[in-house]
Design a protein around this motif. Structure first.
Motif, PDB file in Angstrom:
ATOM      1  N   ASN A 369       0.839  -1.202   0.000  1.00  0.00           N
ATOM      2  CA  ASN A 369       0.000   0.000   0.000  1.00  0.00           C
ATOM      3  C   ASN A 369       0.872   1.250   0.000  1.00  0.00           C
ATOM      4  O   ASN A 369       1.754   1.401   0.846  1.00  0.00           O
ATOM      5  CB  ASN A 369      -0.909  -0.007   1.230  1.00  0.00           C
ATOM      6  CG  ASN A 369      -2.048   0.985   1.120  1.00  0.00           C
ATOM      7  OD1 ASN A 369      -1.921   2.019   0.492  1.00  0.00           O
ATOM      8  ND2 ASN A 369      -3.169   0.650   1.736  1.00  0.00           N
ATOM      9  N   THR A 370       0.630   2.168  -0.940  1.00  0.00           N
ATOM     10  CA  THR A 370       1.433   3.395  -1.014  1.00  0.00           C
ATOM     11  C   THR A 370       0.932   4.468  -0.052  1.00  0.00           C
ATOM     12  O   THR A 370       1.573   5.511   0.091  1.00  0.00           O
ATOM     13  CB  THR A 370       1.425   3.971  -2.443  1.00  0.00           C
ATOM     14  OG1 THR A 370       0.076   4.217  -2.842  1.00  0.00           O
ATOM     15  CG2 THR A 370       2.085   3.007  -3.406  1.00  0.00           C
ATOM     16  N   ASN A 371      -0.202   4.224   0.597  1.00  0.00           N
ATOM     17  CA  ASN A 371      -0.737   5.164   1.595  1.00  0.00           C
ATOM     18  C   ASN A 371      -0.880   6.578   1.045  1.00  0.00           C
ATOM     19  O   ASN A 371      -0.485   7.557   1.685  1.00  0.00           O
ATOM     20  CB  ASN A 371       0.156   5.172   2.853  1.00  0.00           C
ATOM     21  CG  ASN A 371       0.247   3.805   3.495  1.00  0.00           C
ATOM     22  OD1 ASN A 371      -0.751   3.254   3.944  1.00  0.00           O
ATOM     23  ND2 ASN A 371       1.437   3.224   3.488  1.00  0.00           N
ATOM     24  N   GLY A 372      -1.430   6.684  -0.121  1.00  0.00           N
ATOM     25  CA  GLY A 372      -1.639   7.992  -0.737  1.00  0.00           C
ATOM     26  C   GLY A 372      -1.769   7.843  -2.235  1.00  0.00           C
ATOM     27  O   GLY A 372      -1.600   6.758  -2.785  1.00  0.00           O
ATOM     28  N   GLU A 373      -2.037   8.950  -2.899  1.00  0.00           N
ATOM     29  CA  GLU A 373      -2.232   8.904  -4.341  1.00  0.00           C
ATOM     30  C   GLU A 373      -1.233   9.818  -5.041  1.00  0.00           C
ATOM     31  O   GLU A 373      -0.631  10.707  -4.435  1.00  0.00           O
ATOM     32  CB  GLU A 373      -3.660   9.330  -4.688  1.00  0.00           C
ATOM     33  CG  GLU A 373      -4.016  10.745  -4.225  1.00  0.00           C
ATOM     34  CD  GLU A 373      -5.477  11.073  -4.481  1.00  0.00           C
ATOM     35  OE1 GLU A 373      -6.223  10.170  -4.897  1.00  0.00           O
ATOM     36  OE2 GLU A 373      -5.866  12.228  -4.253  1.00  0.00           O
ATOM     37  N   HIS A 374      -1.081   9.583  -6.340  1.00  0.00           N
ATOM     38  CA  HIS A 374      -0.157  10.359  -7.163  1.00  0.00           C
ATOM     39  C   HIS A 374      -0.589  11.822  -7.201  1.00  0.00           C
ATOM     40  O   HIS A 374      -1.750  12.136  -7.374  1.00  0.00           O
ATOM     41  CB  HIS A 374      -0.158   9.757  -8.574  1.00  0.00           C
ATOM     42  CG  HIS A 374       0.807  10.395  -9.502  1.00  0.00           C
ATOM     43  ND1 HIS A 374       0.538  11.558 -10.177  1.00  0.00           N
ATOM     44  CD2 HIS A 374       2.061  10.046  -9.873  1.00  0.00           C
ATOM     45  CE1 HIS A 374       1.574  11.881 -10.926  1.00  0.00           C
ATOM     46  NE2 HIS A 374       2.507  10.971 -10.764  1.00  0.00           N
ATOM     47  N   PHE A 426      10.450   5.598  -2.339  1.00  0.00           N
ATOM     48  CA  PHE A 426       9.810   4.981  -1.179  1.00  0.00           C
ATOM     49  C   PHE A 426       9.269   6.035  -0.201  1.00  0.00           C
ATOM     50  O   PHE A 426       8.178   5.877   0.348  1.00  0.00           O
ATOM     51  CB  PHE A 426      10.816   4.068  -0.468  1.00  0.00           C
ATOM     52  CG  PHE A 426      10.324   3.483   0.821  1.00  0.00           C
ATOM     53  CD1 PHE A 426       9.376   2.468   0.828  1.00  0.00           C
ATOM     54  CD2 PHE A 426      10.799   3.945   2.034  1.00  0.00           C
ATOM     55  CE1 PHE A 426       8.914   1.928   2.023  1.00  0.00           C
ATOM     56  CE2 PHE A 426      10.347   3.421   3.234  1.00  0.00           C
ATOM     57  CZ  PHE A 426       9.399   2.400   3.224  1.00  0.00           C
ATOM     58  N   ILE A 427      10.018   7.120   0.002  1.00  0.00           N
ATOM     59  CA  ILE A 427       9.591   8.119   0.992  1.00  0.00           C
ATOM     60  C   ILE A 427       8.804   9.266   0.358  1.00  0.00           C
ATOM     61  O   ILE A 427       8.373  10.179   1.060  1.00  0.00           O
ATOM     62  CB  ILE A 427      10.793   8.705   1.757  1.00  0.00           C
ATOM     63  CG1 ILE A 427      11.657   9.574   0.824  1.00  0.00           C
ATOM     64  CG2 ILE A 427      11.617   7.613   2.414  1.00  0.00           C
ATOM     65  CD1 ILE A 427      12.615  10.479   1.562  1.00  0.00           C
ATOM     66  N   CYS A 428       8.594   9.227  -0.965  1.00  0.00           N
ATOM     67  CA  CYS A 428       7.984  10.356  -1.672  1.00  0.00           C
ATOM     68  C   CYS A 428       6.522  10.560  -1.252  1.00  0.00           C
ATOM     69  O   CYS A 428       5.680   9.676  -1.462  1.00  0.00           O
ATOM     70  CB  CYS A 428       8.063  10.128  -3.181  1.00  0.00           C
ATOM     71  SG  CYS A 428       7.373  11.476  -4.162  1.00  0.00           S
ATOM     72  N   VAL A 429       6.217  11.710  -0.684  1.00  0.00           N
ATOM     73  CA  VAL A 429       4.839  12.003  -0.291  1.00  0.00           C
ATOM     74  C   VAL A 429       3.961  12.260  -1.516  1.00  0.00           C
ATOM     75  O   VAL A 429       2.735  12.216  -1.420  1.00  0.00           O
ATOM     76  CB  VAL A 429       4.779  13.219   0.671  1.00  0.00           C
ATOM     77  CG1 VAL A 429       5.518  12.915   1.952  1.00  0.00           C
ATOM     78  CG2 VAL A 429       5.326  14.471   0.009  1.00  0.00           C
ATOM     79  N   SER A 430       4.573  12.525  -2.659  1.00  0.00           N
ATOM     80  CA  SER A 430       3.824  12.781  -3.887  1.00  0.00           C
ATOM     81  C   SER A 430       3.540  11.505  -4.682  1.00  0.00           C
ATOM     82  O   SER A 430       2.837  11.555  -5.694  1.00  0.00           O
ATOM     83  CB  SER A 430       4.598  13.760  -4.777  1.00  0.00           C
ATOM     84  OG  SER A 430       4.918  14.930  -4.076  1.00  0.00           O
ATOM     85  N   LYS A 431       4.122  10.377  -4.235  1.00  0.00           N
ATOM     86  CA  LYS A 431       3.915   9.073  -4.880  1.00  0.00           C
ATOM     87  C   LYS A 431       4.307   9.112  -6.363  1.00  0.00           C
ATOM     88  O   LYS A 431       3.668   8.504  -7.224  1.00  0.00           O
ATOM     89  CB  LYS A 431       2.457   8.599  -4.745  1.00  0.00           C
ATOM     90  CG  LYS A 431       1.880   8.762  -3.343  1.00  0.00           C
ATOM     91  CD  LYS A 431       2.718   8.084  -2.282  1.00  0.00           C
ATOM     92  CE  LYS A 431       2.181   8.382  -0.890  1.00  0.00           C
ATOM     93  NZ  LYS A 431       3.082   7.895   0.178  1.00  0.00           N
TER      94      LYS A 431
END
Length: 450
Positions: A369-374, A426-431
């Motif tokens: 799960n990426t826990n967020g969207e692009h 991996f750490i990108c909040v922007s996915k």
């Protein structure tokens, strides 16, 4: 003179399911495949048609750009299917293996007596040249351009990576033969990097190379990190890179005359009932390698590591360069307003909501799960905190996206490979898909600048 390498920037992602140091000898599988996409940038020209009988080491196809670069069959058997995609692109060449394996005989060689040109021609003829990759561009090496140095990273720092000290145990003779051959391919040095605290490394007594000891968090095991510390790449320069498991194949070829891509593969991750090592050939079917060990319920299987490997199904095949299969839970569960409460079971470089920093030795059972969207890039400064190369990662990513070749050159694109941006992804909040962006940028540079 050897040089110790120690980095502070990076991030160790500790996951449950590390492979136990026990090796199971698997029976030879029934179907194998060689996928041209494993050799990025190569346009294949088919040599072995459907129905052709081949021996292990016989060429299946060659590179359209250089017909000397052959790609051999990992097993003896019959070519049963050439899988094609859109516009008849070759996706895979499948071989049904013989019960009794036959190897094409390339002849034993006295590597000490060979010249550089003889070594190169032998690697061409045997199909071992694709094991030699180059920087810049992270592709199969151009044999017409001499490297200023050759690098081997014998320490894998990626999550759940195979332990080279264990996987290559007893292969010292093959490693020495291959390294001696590599020294004849460059006027510069052959650099080998091992873990600083390693006492059992099969490389510890090798001769003719520069041995370096590395320490620090991931990506210290990435060869780009080591190149940047030892002998950085400037415009117009080339270095070659070979992985340790591929050195063993080259060494065995020189010592026995056989092309044998049998490897010690790590099965790692929480979805394996017994994470361990197994023996398998490159191109083996995943189902044969994980048989009886995989909890397939809601699992994602990856050929390679969790950061830069490729998802494969059980009817898929082991990547040509891979010595790791990872299986982790599929991240298809979502929670309402999960962003607004403290989190104790995830890793983050931020101390805002997660508490992984309180227990740095804890191992996690992470899912996909990426826990967020692009979304558009958010400038947080977090990339620079875990990126050890002397490069501005955000600026280089953006230069690749808007295809500014001059800026990509100036920002250090010659030095990197997509895997170097796996941690920032991996750490990108922007996915954002960092590795895909970098790969497309490198392809554009290679196409435009050669």
């Amino acid at each position: 003179m050897s040089k110790d390498i120690r980095i502070k920037k990076g991030l160790d992602i500790k996951l449950v399911g590390e492979a136990e140091q026990v090796t199971t000898e698997l029976q030879l599988g029934s179907v194998f495949a060689v996928k041209p996409d494993d050799f990025h940038g190569v346009i294949p020209k088919i040599l072995a048609k459907e129905g052709t009988e081949v021996k292990a080491g016989e060429a299946l196809f060659y590179s359209k750009s250089d017909e000397r670069i052959l790609f051999p069959s990992p097993v003896s058997g019959k070519v049963t299917e050439i899988v094609r995609g859109a516009r008849r692109k070759v996706l895979a060449i499948k071989i049904t293996a013989d019960a009794q394996q036959e190897y094409k005989d390339f002849g034993k060689k006295d590597v000490d007596a060979m010249s550089g040109e003889e070594v190169k021609n032998h690697l061409f003829a045997s199909g071992c040249w694709p094991f030699v990759k180059q920087r810049p561009y992270d592709v199969v090496a151009n044999p017409n351009q001499a490297p200023k140095a050759i690098f081997v990273s014998a320490y894998a720092s990626a999550p759940l990576a195979a332990d080279y000290d264990y996987a290559l145990k007893g292969k010292e003779a093959e490693l020495q033969a291959a390294l001696t051959a590599l020294t004849k391919l460059t006027a510069g040095k052959v650099h080998v990097s091992v873990a600083k605290n390693s006492t059992l490394s099969p490389f510890k007594d090798v001769k003719g190379v520069e041995l370096h000891k590395v320490s620090g968090p991931h990506p210290v095991g990435n060869v780009s990190t080591q190149i940047a510390q030892i002998d950085p790449i400037n415009k117009g320069e080339v270095v070659w890179v070979v992985t340790p498991q591929d050195l063993v194949v080259i060494g065995e070829l020189l010592l026995t005359g056989k092309f044998n891509v049998t490897r010690t593969i790590a099965l790692a991750g929480s979805k394996f009932n017994k994470p361990q090592y197994v023996t398998a050939k490159a191109g083996a079917q995943i189902a044969d390698v994980v048989k009886g060990n995989l909890d397939a319920n809601n699992a994602r299987v990856i050929s390679g590591n969790v950061l830069s490997g490729l998802e494969v199904k059980e009817d898929g095949f082991l990547g040509y360069y891979d010595n790791l299969i990872t299986a982790i839970p599929e991240g298809d569960d979502y929670e309402l307003f999960g962003w607004n409460k403290p989190v104790f079971n995830k890793i983050s470089t931020s101390r805002a909501l997660t508490f992984s920093w309180l227990n740095p030795k804890k191992k996690y059972d992470l899912d996909t799960n990426t826990n967020g969207e692009h979304r558009a890039f958010v400038v947080t400064g977090s990339y620079e905190e875990i990126f050890p190369l002397d490069i501005y990662p955000m600026q280089l990513l953006k230069a690749c996206m808007y295809k500014d070749l001059d800026e990509m050159e100036g920002l250090g694109a010659y030095e990197i490979a997509p895997e170097d941006f796996a941690l920032t992804e991996f750490i990108c909040v922007s996915k954002q898909p960092h590795q895909k962006i970098i790969r497309e940028g490198l392809d554009l540079m290679r196409e435009e600048l050669g």
